[in-house]
Design an enzyme around this catalytic site. Structure first.
Site, PDB file in Angstrom:
ATOM      1  N   HIS A 107       9.904  44.818  -9.786  1.00 19.01           N
ATOM      2  CA  HIS A 107       9.549  45.094 -11.177  1.00 19.01           C
ATOM      3  C   HIS A 107       9.729  43.778 -11.933  1.00 19.01           C
ATOM      4  CE1 HIS A 107      11.409  48.918  -9.769  1.00 19.01           C
ATOM      5  NE2 HIS A 107      10.534  49.520 -10.536  1.00 19.01           N
ATOM      6  N   ASP A 110      13.227  42.717 -12.609  1.00 19.87           N
ATOM      7  CA  ASP A 110      14.116  42.501 -11.456  1.00 19.87           C
ATOM      8  C   ASP A 110      14.263  41.015 -11.171  1.00 19.87           C
ATOM      9  OD1 ASP A 110      14.008  45.261 -11.071  1.00 19.87           O
ATOM     10  OD2 ASP A 110      12.503  45.125  -9.483  1.00 19.87           O
TER      11      ASP A 110
HETATM   12  C1  XUL Z   1      12.070  55.480  -8.754  1.00 17.50           C
HETATM   13  C2  XUL Z   1      11.241  54.667  -7.853  1.00 17.50           C
HETATM   14  C3  XUL Z   1      10.850  53.324  -8.363  1.00 17.50           C
HETATM   15  C4  XUL Z   1       9.467  52.914  -7.991  1.00 17.50           C
HETATM   16  C5  XUL Z   1       9.017  51.633  -8.642  1.00 17.50           C
HETATM   17  O1  XUL Z   1      12.438  56.697  -8.240  1.00 17.50           O
HETATM   18  O2  XUL Z   1      10.941  55.063  -6.754  1.00 17.50           O
HETATM   19  O3  XUL Z   1      11.771  52.416  -7.905  1.00 17.50           O
HETATM   20  O4  XUL Z   1       9.325  52.767  -6.618  1.00 17.50           O
HETATM   21  O5  XUL Z   1       9.072  51.680 -10.016  1.00 17.50           O
END
Ligand code: XUL
Ligand code: CO
Length: 442
Positions: A107, A110
């Site tokens: 993300h 991150d």
């Molecule tokens: C949350 C989840 C996230 C997504 C990316 O449950 O799985 O980490 O994979 O936003």
């Protein structure tokens, strides 16, 4: 503090993890994952396309609603955010390289810490992207997918693209645009939308119809922007039924497929199926995989597992060979991954506080998927599994059954066939036989 950058060994007690085979008792070695071994015409590494999740492995500090941090990262010590991000990237790429993991996922926030200054965030992401690019070049590790975190900041408490306030939606757009730019700059193969807070906490204050229309418009605009900027990869929606909202609009695979069809998004979007999201939705992981595969939209997976006693998204590392073998049977028969892969959206436990714990976690997950791949390939090649399933439907392959499938008989004709047949014979579903078959090949 530049001495931290590129010079320091973070996981200094660990050497490169290599394949040693089934007989090895070395816990810091692979027993099944042999990257270049060819299975079903492709090296294992190309089938499995493993990715490491930045957020769990390099950001999660072990804090939970009841307690403070338990994981302490030396790369977080620098007071300058860019230097901190670079040090984190050094640690991350050291980990990927030592593990032999070919991909990673992140993300926006991150890879570099965000503030409440949105223009500074754009600048920060751009700056760290340049550094990540260099790390990718040096290591050969690639970006499987990028995404934007549209759920942590307090402004998203009522949703991001589905927020009742248009101006919050524009903030989400700013973040998605920047995350798409970063994904393109890093040659990312896919871009993910997980609807973090795209849902409702209560229907009493929610116009669900409008919110879903906004989500569809938002996804279309994001797709259009990325394509305009030359992105040729795949967009993934990651279904999840609840948590953090009471009801998430991307509830499960069937729901998302219906949504994509309704808003004409099926040409660009596929699904990223996560194990623990499937089970939260009251399905099995295999159910969700099969639904996606049947619709031609099985894009990628987020590998983890839930806990049989806990009803939330525990994101534990996968370790159940039976379930993974069943999953690999579906993935192999669906033709495997193209741009997608297996991202470990899993975190070590709060009390796994040693430097080596993150290695055991990924070694276990990679070994189980490698073993599941071997089992599934063996079942498909060396057993009567496919024949048994095919023969169950054989009455539709010829004669009147085929005519029915082709739309050539009407209801009255079906009635007449029933009268001719009279009492049909009972045919076994062979469930226990097939369950034992999987165990036999494990
Ligand atoms: C949350 C989840 C996230 C997504 C990316 O449950 O799985 O980490 O994979 O936003
Ligand atoms: Co996920």
């Amino acid at each position: 503090m530049s001495y931290l950058i590129g010079k320091k060994e973070y996981y200094n007690s660990i050497r490169n993890i290599v394949f040693e085979g089934e007989e090895s008792s070395n816990m810091l070695a692979f027993r099944w994952y042999d990257a270049n071994k060819v299975i079903a015409g492709r090296p294992m590494k190309d089938h499995l396309r493993f990715a490491c999740a930045y957020w769990h492995s390099f950001c999660n500090n072990g804090a939970d609603p009841f307690g403070e941090a338990t994981h302490f990262y030396t790369w977080n010590q620098n007071s300058d955010p860019l230097e901190r991000g670079k040090a984190k990237a050094d640690a991350a790429f050291e980990f990927f390289t030592k593990m032999g993991i070919p991909f990673y996922c992140f993300h926006d926030m991150d890879v570099i810490d965000f503030t409440h200054d949105i223009r500074d965030n754009e600048y920060r992401l751009k700056s760290i992207t340049e550094y990540l690019n260099k790390k990718q070049q040096d290591s050969g590790v690639k970006l499987l997918w990028g995404t934007a975190n549209l759920f942590s900041n307090k402004k998203y408490m009522n949703g991001a693209a589905t927020n009742p306030d248009f101006y919050i939606l524009t903030h989400a757009a700013l973040q998605v645009k920047a995350a798409i730019d970063a994904t393109i700059a890093l040659d990312g193969q896919n871009y993910v939308f997980w609807g973090g807070r795209e849902g409702y906490m209560s229907l009493i204050n929610t116009n669900m119809k409008r919110e879903k229309e906004h989500l569809a418009r938002f996804l279309s605009l994001s797709r259009d922007y990325a394509r305009k900027k030359g992105f040729t990869g795949t967009f993934f929606i990651e279904p999840k039924p609840n948590e953090p909202t009471k009801h998430q609009y991307d509830y499960d695979a069937e729901t998302v497929i219906g949504f994509l069809r309704q808003y004409d998004l099926l040409d660009d979007f596929k699904l990223n199926i996560e194990v623990n999201h499937a089970t939260l939705a009251g399905h099995s992981f295999t159910h969700e995989l099969q639904v996606a595969a049947d619709a031609g939209v099985l894009g990628s997976i987020d590998a983890n597992r839930g806990d049989y006693q806990n009803g939330w998204d525990t994101d534990q590392f996968p370790n159940n060979i039976y379930e993974i073998s069943e999953a690999m049977l579906i993935i192999l028969q669906a033709g495997g991954f193209s741009t997608g892969g297996i991202n470990f959206d899993a975190k070590i436990r709060r009390n796994s506080a040693d430097q080596d714990d993150i290695f055991y976690a990924h070694i276990g997950g990679m070994d189980m998927f490698a073993r599941g791949l071997i089992v599934a390939d063996n079942i498909l090649k060396n057993s009567d599994y496919k024949d048994i399933v095919r023969i169950r439907y054989a009455s539709f392959d010829s004669d009147k059954g085929r005519a029915f499938e082709s739309g050539l008989v009407d209801l009255e004709a079906l009635r007449d066939i029933a009268v001719d047949i009279n009492e049909p014979e009972l045919k076994s579903g062979k469930q226990e036989y097939l369950e034992n078959l999987i165990n036999r090949f494990i």
